[in-house]
Design a protein around this motif. Sequence first.
Motif, PDB file in Angstrom:
ATOM      1  N   LEU A   8      78.384  18.715  45.178  1.00  0.00           N
ATOM      2  CA  LEU A   8      79.786  19.069  44.979  1.00  0.00           C
ATOM      3  C   LEU A   8      80.142  20.425  45.580  1.00  0.00           C
ATOM      4  N   ASN A   9      79.346  21.431  45.277  1.00  0.00           N
ATOM      5  CA  ASN A   9      79.699  22.790  45.655  1.00  0.00           C
ATOM      6  C   ASN A   9      78.426  23.614  45.762  1.00  0.00           C
ATOM      7  N   SER A  10      78.503  24.677  46.533  1.00  0.00           N
ATOM      8  CA  SER A  10      77.415  25.647  46.583  1.00  0.00           C
ATOM      9  C   SER A  10      78.022  27.032  46.710  1.00  0.00           C
ATOM     10  N   ALA A  11      77.297  28.018  46.209  1.00  0.00           N
ATOM     11  CA  ALA A  11      77.797  29.388  46.244  1.00  0.00           C
ATOM     12  C   ALA A  11      76.633  30.353  46.409  1.00  0.00           C
ATOM     13  N   ASN A  34      81.707  30.946  48.476  1.00  0.00           N
ATOM     14  CA  ASN A  34      81.690  29.550  48.046  1.00  0.00           C
ATOM     15  C   ASN A  34      81.723  28.574  49.216  1.00  0.00           C
ATOM     16  N   TYR A  35      81.418  27.320  48.895  1.00  0.00           N
ATOM     17  CA  TYR A  35      81.489  26.191  49.821  1.00  0.00           C
ATOM     18  C   TYR A  35      80.590  26.386  51.044  1.00  0.00           C
ATOM     19  N   LEU A  36      79.348  26.722  50.780  1.00  0.00           N
ATOM     20  CA  LEU A  36      78.367  26.862  51.847  1.00  0.00           C
ATOM     21  C   LEU A  36      77.812  25.497  52.213  1.00  0.00           C
ATOM     22  N   ARG A  37      77.221  25.407  53.371  1.00  0.00           N
ATOM     23  CA  ARG A  37      76.600  24.152  53.806  1.00  0.00           C
ATOM     24  C   ARG A  37      75.361  23.886  52.961  1.00  0.00           C
ATOM     25  N   LYS A  67      73.840  25.725  43.380  1.00  0.00           N
ATOM     26  CA  LYS A  67      74.296  24.425  43.862  1.00  0.00           C
ATOM     27  C   LYS A  67      74.760  23.603  42.673  1.00  0.00           C
TER      28      LYS A  67
END
Length: 74
Positions: A8-11, A34-37, A67
Amino acid sequence: MAVQVTPLNSALVVVYQAGLTALGAPIKRQKSLNYLRFDASDQALHDAAHALFGLSQNPVLDVLYRKTFELTEE
């Protein structure tokens, strides 16, 4: 039961020292990117955090990688 994992998301969270208290303890602050690969390597994220915050006069104390996943039953 099989479980499906969906990213969903990573930071990337960088904790840095913003000064000292009257007793000499460090004042900690944090900044999140936020929103890293999800496929970015750990080494690349660590290097990027230190490169970005190396431009600041505040020393980096910790680098955290968070994550978030959704777990669903199939």
